[in-house]
Scaffold this active site. Structure first.
Site, PDB file in Angstrom:
ATOM      1  N   GLY A 177     -10.339   8.163   8.565  1.00  0.00           N
ATOM      2  CA  GLY A 177     -11.273   8.369   7.461  1.00  0.00           C
ATOM      3  C   GLY A 177     -12.484   7.509   7.759  1.00  0.00           C
ATOM      4  O   GLY A 177     -12.329   6.386   8.229  1.00  0.00           O
TER       5      GLY A 177
ATOM      6  N   ASN B 220       0.874  -1.173   0.000  1.00  0.00           N
ATOM      7  CA  ASN B 220       0.000   0.000   0.000  1.00  0.00           C
ATOM      8  C   ASN B 220       0.913   1.226   0.000  1.00  0.00           C
ATOM      9  O   ASN B 220       1.384   1.657   1.048  1.00  0.00           O
ATOM     10  CB  ASN B 220      -0.897  -0.050   1.240  1.00  0.00           C
ATOM     11  CG  ASN B 220      -1.833   1.141   1.321  1.00  0.00           C
ATOM     12  OD1 ASN B 220      -1.782   2.050   0.481  1.00  0.00           O
ATOM     13  ND2 ASN B 220      -2.693   1.150   2.325  1.00  0.00           N
TER      14      ASN B 220
ATOM     15  N   ASP C 265      -7.709  12.699  17.074  1.00  0.00           N
ATOM     16  CA  ASP C 265      -7.818  11.382  17.698  1.00  0.00           C
ATOM     17  C   ASP C 265      -9.007  11.375  18.657  1.00  0.00           C
ATOM     18  O   ASP C 265      -9.018  12.098  19.659  1.00  0.00           O
ATOM     19  CB  ASP C 265      -6.507  11.075  18.444  1.00  0.00           C
ATOM     20  CG  ASP C 265      -6.458   9.635  18.937  1.00  0.00           C
ATOM     21  OD1 ASP C 265      -7.495   9.116  19.419  1.00  0.00           O
ATOM     22  OD2 ASP C 265      -5.390   9.022  18.853  1.00  0.00           O
TER      23      ASP C 265
ATOM     24  N   ARG D  73      -2.689  -2.147  -3.278  1.00  0.00           N
ATOM     25  CA  ARG D  73      -3.910  -1.410  -2.957  1.00  0.00           C
ATOM     26  C   ARG D  73      -3.889  -0.116  -3.781  1.00  0.00           C
ATOM     27  O   ARG D  73      -2.912   0.626  -3.743  1.00  0.00           O
ATOM     28  CB  ARG D  73      -3.942  -1.074  -1.468  1.00  0.00           C
ATOM     29  CG  ARG D  73      -5.180  -0.309  -1.101  1.00  0.00           C
ATOM     30  CD  ARG D  73      -4.863   0.801  -0.148  1.00  0.00           C
ATOM     31  NE  ARG D  73      -6.058   1.572   0.128  1.00  0.00           N
ATOM     32  CZ  ARG D  73      -6.019   2.766   0.699  1.00  0.00           C
ATOM     33  NH1 ARG D  73      -4.881   3.303   1.041  1.00  0.00           N
ATOM     34  NH2 ARG D  73      -7.127   3.418   0.909  1.00  0.00           N
TER      35      ARG D  73
ATOM     36  N   GLY E 214     -10.875   1.559  13.425  1.00  0.00           N
ATOM     37  CA  GLY E 214     -10.412   1.996  14.752  1.00  0.00           C
ATOM     38  C   GLY E 214     -11.524   2.401  15.708  1.00  0.00           C
ATOM     39  O   GLY E 214     -11.612   1.892  16.831  1.00  0.00           O
ATOM     40  N   ILE E 215     -12.384   3.314  15.277  1.00  0.00           N
ATOM     41  CA  ILE E 215     -13.465   3.781  16.150  1.00  0.00           C
ATOM     42  C   ILE E 215     -14.576   2.725  16.234  1.00  0.00           C
ATOM     43  O   ILE E 215     -15.038   2.381  17.327  1.00  0.00           O
ATOM     44  CB  ILE E 215     -14.028   5.127  15.622  1.00  0.00           C
ATOM     45  CG1 ILE E 215     -12.941   6.209  15.673  1.00  0.00           C
ATOM     46  CG2 ILE E 215     -15.277   5.544  16.381  1.00  0.00           C
ATOM     47  CD1 ILE E 215     -13.298   7.504  14.948  1.00  0.00           C
TER      48      ILE E 215
ATOM     49  N   GLU F 178      -8.639  -5.651   5.198  1.00  0.00           N
ATOM     50  CA  GLU F 178      -8.483  -5.301   3.786  1.00  0.00           C
ATOM     51  C   GLU F 178      -7.347  -6.097   3.146  1.00  0.00           C
ATOM     52  O   GLU F 178      -7.428  -6.469   1.975  1.00  0.00           O
ATOM     53  CB  GLU F 178      -8.208  -3.794   3.666  1.00  0.00           C
ATOM     54  CG  GLU F 178      -9.447  -2.966   4.011  1.00  0.00           C
ATOM     55  CD  GLU F 178      -9.134  -1.532   4.421  1.00  0.00           C
ATOM     56  OE1 GLU F 178      -8.697  -1.341   5.577  1.00  0.00           O
ATOM     57  OE2 GLU F 178      -9.309  -0.625   3.606  1.00  0.00           O
TER      58      GLU F 178
ATOM     59  N   HIS G 266     -13.005   3.036   0.554  1.00  0.00           N
ATOM     60  CA  HIS G 266     -13.043   1.973   1.572  1.00  0.00           C
ATOM     61  C   HIS G 266     -13.765   0.727   1.043  1.00  0.00           C
ATOM     62  O   HIS G 266     -14.295  -0.064   1.823  1.00  0.00           O
ATOM     63  CB  HIS G 266     -13.784   2.419   2.857  1.00  0.00           C
ATOM     64  CG  HIS G 266     -13.080   3.456   3.661  1.00  0.00           C
ATOM     65  ND1 HIS G 266     -13.768   4.473   4.291  1.00  0.00           N
ATOM     66  CD2 HIS G 266     -11.769   3.638   3.946  1.00  0.00           C
ATOM     67  CE1 HIS G 266     -12.900   5.240   4.933  1.00  0.00           C
ATOM     68  NE2 HIS G 266     -11.682   4.772   4.738  1.00  0.00           N
TER      69      HIS G 266
ATOM     70  N   LYS H 254       2.961   0.751   3.308  1.00  0.00           N
ATOM     71  CA  LYS H 254       2.618  -0.335   4.234  1.00  0.00           C
ATOM     72  C   LYS H 254       2.747  -1.642   3.480  1.00  0.00           C
ATOM     73  O   LYS H 254       2.445  -1.702   2.290  1.00  0.00           O
ATOM     74  CB  LYS H 254       1.153  -0.191   4.684  1.00  0.00           C
ATOM     75  CG  LYS H 254       0.940   0.860   5.747  1.00  0.00           C
ATOM     76  CD  LYS H 254      -0.471   0.723   6.301  1.00  0.00           C
ATOM     77  CE  LYS H 254      -0.919   2.002   6.943  1.00  0.00           C
ATOM     78  NZ  LYS H 254      -2.340   2.192   6.994  1.00  0.00           N
TER      79      LYS H 254
ATOM     80  N   ARG I 266      -9.987   9.422  20.890  1.00  0.00           N
ATOM     81  CA  ARG I 266      -9.745   9.072  22.300  1.00  0.00           C
ATOM     82  C   ARG I 266      -9.484  10.315  23.144  1.00  0.00           C
ATOM     83  O   ARG I 266      -9.986  10.433  24.258  1.00  0.00           O
ATOM     84  CB  ARG I 266      -8.539   8.117  22.408  1.00  0.00           C
ATOM     85  CG  ARG I 266      -8.895   6.704  22.044  1.00  0.00           C
ATOM     86  CD  ARG I 266      -7.672   5.876  21.861  1.00  0.00           C
ATOM     87  NE  ARG I 266      -6.922   6.309  20.691  1.00  0.00           N
ATOM     88  CZ  ARG I 266      -6.056   5.538  20.038  1.00  0.00           C
ATOM     89  NH1 ARG I 266      -5.806   4.343  20.469  1.00  0.00           N
ATOM     90  NH2 ARG I 266      -5.429   5.979  18.974  1.00  0.00           N
TER      91      ARG I 266
ATOM     92  N   ARG J  32     -11.241  15.750   8.257  1.00  0.00           N
ATOM     93  CA  ARG J  32     -12.056  16.123   7.080  1.00  0.00           C
ATOM     94  C   ARG J  32     -13.459  16.529   7.510  1.00  0.00           C
ATOM     95  O   ARG J  32     -14.054  15.899   8.385  1.00  0.00           O
ATOM     96  CB  ARG J  32     -12.167  14.944   6.107  1.00  0.00           C
ATOM     97  CG  ARG J  32     -10.862  14.615   5.437  1.00  0.00           C
ATOM     98  CD  ARG J  32     -10.983  13.391   4.534  1.00  0.00           C
ATOM     99  NE  ARG J  32      -9.864  12.504   4.767  1.00  0.00           N
ATOM    100  CZ  ARG J  32      -9.868  11.202   4.507  1.00  0.00           C
ATOM    101  NH1 ARG J  32     -10.932  10.618   3.995  1.00  0.00           N
ATOM    102  NH2 ARG J  32      -8.814  10.468   4.764  1.00  0.00           N
TER     103      ARG J  32
ATOM    104  N   GLY K 219     -12.892   5.108  11.000  1.00  0.00           N
ATOM    105  CA  GLY K 219     -11.486   5.233  11.384  1.00  0.00           C
ATOM    106  C   GLY K 219     -11.149   6.708  11.345  1.00  0.00           C
ATOM    107  O   GLY K 219     -12.027   7.555  11.546  1.00  0.00           O
TER     108      GLY K 219
HETATM  109  P1  ADP Z   1      -7.120   4.928   9.688  1.00  0.00           P
HETATM  110  O1  ADP Z   1      -8.253   5.530   8.911  1.00  0.00           O
HETATM  111  O2  ADP Z   1      -5.965   5.852   9.844  1.00  0.00           O
HETATM  112  O3  ADP Z   1      -6.744   3.517   9.266  1.00  0.00           O
HETATM  113  P2  ADP Z   1      -8.043   3.647  12.146  1.00  0.00           P
HETATM  114  O4  ADP Z   1      -9.017   2.703  11.566  1.00  0.00           O
HETATM  115  O5  ADP Z   1      -6.779   3.103  12.715  1.00  0.00           O
HETATM  116  O6  ADP Z   1      -7.707   4.839  11.164  1.00  0.00           O
HETATM  117  O7  ADP Z   1      -8.804   4.479  13.301  1.00  0.00           O
HETATM  118  C1  ADP Z   1      -8.179   5.516  13.994  1.00  0.00           C
HETATM  119  C2  ADP Z   1      -9.191   6.153  14.931  1.00  0.00           C
HETATM  120  O8  ADP Z   1      -9.667   5.165  15.859  1.00  0.00           O
HETATM  121  C3  ADP Z   1      -8.634   7.308  15.758  1.00  0.00           C
HETATM  122  O9  ADP Z   1      -9.520   8.413  15.714  1.00  0.00           O
HETATM  123  C4  ADP Z   1      -8.623   6.746  17.170  1.00  0.00           C
HETATM  124  O10 ADP Z   1      -8.869   7.747  18.104  1.00  0.00           O
HETATM  125  C5  ADP Z   1      -9.793   5.788  17.119  1.00  0.00           C
HETATM  126  N1  ADP Z   1      -9.746   4.823  18.221  1.00  0.00           N
HETATM  127  C6  ADP Z   1      -8.932   3.763  18.370  1.00  0.00           C
HETATM  128  N2  ADP Z   1      -9.185   3.148  19.566  1.00  0.00           N
HETATM  129  C7  ADP Z   1     -10.185   3.842  20.161  1.00  0.00           C
HETATM  130  C8  ADP Z   1     -10.907   3.723  21.393  1.00  0.00           C
HETATM  131  N3  ADP Z   1     -10.637   2.750  22.254  1.00  0.00           N
HETATM  132  N4  ADP Z   1     -11.855   4.634  21.659  1.00  0.00           N
HETATM  133  C9  ADP Z   1     -12.121   5.630  20.805  1.00  0.00           C
HETATM  134  N5  ADP Z   1     -11.503   5.786  19.625  1.00  0.00           N
HETATM  135  C10 ADP Z   1     -10.545   4.917  19.297  1.00  0.00           C
END
Ligand code: ADP
Length: 395
Positions: free
Chosen positions: A208, A7, A279, A89, A327-328, A381, A178, A14, A281, A237, A206
């Site tokens: 994105g 990627n 972020d 990718r 992630g989220i 993915e 995605h 990556k 979190r 964004r 995530g």
């Molecule tokens: P990318 O689009 O860069 O691949 P990811 O899928 O890794 O992103 O997601 C990143 C997001 O996930 C960040 O906003 C991070 O804060 C959020 N995230 C990861 N773990 C948690 C959690 N335990 N609680 C809330 N948000 C989280």
């Protein structure tokens, strides 16, 4: 059978080395700051190593990766001859590609033609493809597109309400992104539902973020558009806004088109509204400590996801499963709970205890009585890229 998954981004790369038949990942990692200084993070044999290494271009980065795969104490193969094929990718396949394809000269020239639609991504992918051809000339290369899964959208979903000539002449339409993740997660959901003509909504949340309405395995609408800027509120964004905001602010703040693009892509979203971070979190933590703006940011994020879920449930004429991923989606129980609460009227009942369980498995987090299933499905993915590459090259 081993597939090298690549990627290539504008200053990063990556990679994974995977056996698509067993799904075993032999090694994975990331090259960062290519063209600046260079850093390698490599994971193999349950060991993670970080090294600062000179990477003036993507070529040196790929050479370094091939070296760590084949040499040193954490090598996983004896030579690059052990790699059978390479899966790339690719962000934008325009209207040309509705499935993954074996890369030949014609594919590369189409990717070049599509550069105006993905000016940051497609040039990096082309460089990645050309270097792999140079370093591994006998190995087949496959392109797996972020846009391909959404090529099943009907015109009523992908057209913008602007003069038709601009669709024909300038390819202005919704493409969606995605796609590999939406395909993987909706396919897992379809198997978990075990139902014909399934109606699934995938929330890929995530940095994105995008949502996709999937009917019987086909994307019928998705929230990202011509570029990955449309739709949900994301890390940096803006997502959806009144298009008039753009000319209004450009005039008032004397901004150029480039500055506006940067403003909407890099300075908006969670970061812009909260003033804290992109972020989530950190924003959740600030809200828990009483920060009002952080609270509003979380409310906005959740409301917008909810609006898309409801509008897609309408388009699908019902919904069998709502899926959370990335992630989220996979980790933030607070967001899943806030998004689903209040949707009981459409048969969505979240189980708060199940929602708080953390693991990396596919899981169901709805109450027994819920008519609509709520799934958390970790996305993969790379597995889709490896399998498509394997299927197109095994002959
Ligand atoms: P990318 O689009 O860069 O691949 P990811 O899928 O890794 O992103 O997601 C990143 C997001 O996930 C960040 O906003 C991070 O804060 C959020 N995230 C990861 N773990 C948690 C959690 N335990 N609680 C809330 N948000 C989280």
């Amino acid at each position: 059978m081993l597939v090298f998954i690549l990627n290539a981004g504008s200053s990063s790369l990556k990679y994974q080395l995977m056996n698509p038949e067993t799904t075993e990942v032999l090694a994975s990692g990331l090259c960062e700051r290519i063209g600046i200084d260079g850093r390698l993070v490599h994971e193999a044999n349950e060991t993670k190593t970080k090294k600062d290494l000179d990477m003036p271009t993507h070529k040196e980065a790929i050479e370094i990766v091939l070296d760590v795969l084949t040499q040193g104490e954490n090598k996983v193969i004896n030579s690059i001859e052990d790699i059978d094929s390479i899966g790339h990718r690719v962000v934008h396949g325009g209207e040309y590609f509705s499935t993954s394809v074996l890369i030949d000269e014609d594919v590369v020239s189409k990717l070049k033609e599509l550069i105006p639609l993905a000016p940051l991504h497609n040039p990096a992918h082309i460089i990645g493809i050309e270097i792999c051809k140079e370093l591994m000339p006998t190995k087949p290369n496959v392109a797996v597109f972020d846009t391909a899964f959404h090529q099943t959208m009907p015109a009523s979903s992908f057209m913008y309400a602007v003069p038709y000539e601009d669709y024909k002449e300038h390819k202005v339409r919704k493409y969606g992104f995605h796609g590999t993740s939406h395909f993987y997660v909706s396919d897992q959901a379809k198997q978990m539902l075990n139902k014909e003509d399934s109606k699934v909504i995938v929330c890929h949340l995530g940095n994105g973020s995008s949502i996709c309405a999937v009917r019987d395995g086909k994307s019928i609408d998705t929230s990202m558009g011509l570029t990955p800027l449309e739709g949900l509120m994301m890390g940096t964004r803006s997502g959806d806004l009144d298009p008039a905001v753009i000319s209004y602010l450009m005039e008032r703040k004397d901004m150029s088109a480039n500055e506006m693009t940067n403003y909407l892509n890099k300075k908006s979203g969670l970061l812009g509204v909260s003033g804290i971070s992109s972020d989530l979190r950190e924003i959740i933590e600030a809200a828990a400590n009483g920060d009002e703006r952080a609270n509003t940011t979380i409310d906005m994020k959740c409301n917008r996801i909810k609006k898309y879920i409801c509008s897609y449930a309408g388009m699908l004429e019902g919904v069998d499963a709502i899926c959370f991923t990335a992630g989220i989606g996979e980790n933030a129980d607070l967001i899943r709970q806030r998004v689903c609460s209040g949707l009981e009227f459409m048969g969505v009942e979240i189980d708060n205890e199940k929602n708080q369980v953390r693991n990396d498995q596919n899981r169901e987090i709805n109450k027994e009585t819920s008519k609509t299933k709520i799934f958390v499905i970790p996305t993969n993915e790379e597995l889709v890229i490896a399998k498509d590459t394997y299927n197109l090259t095994k002959a």
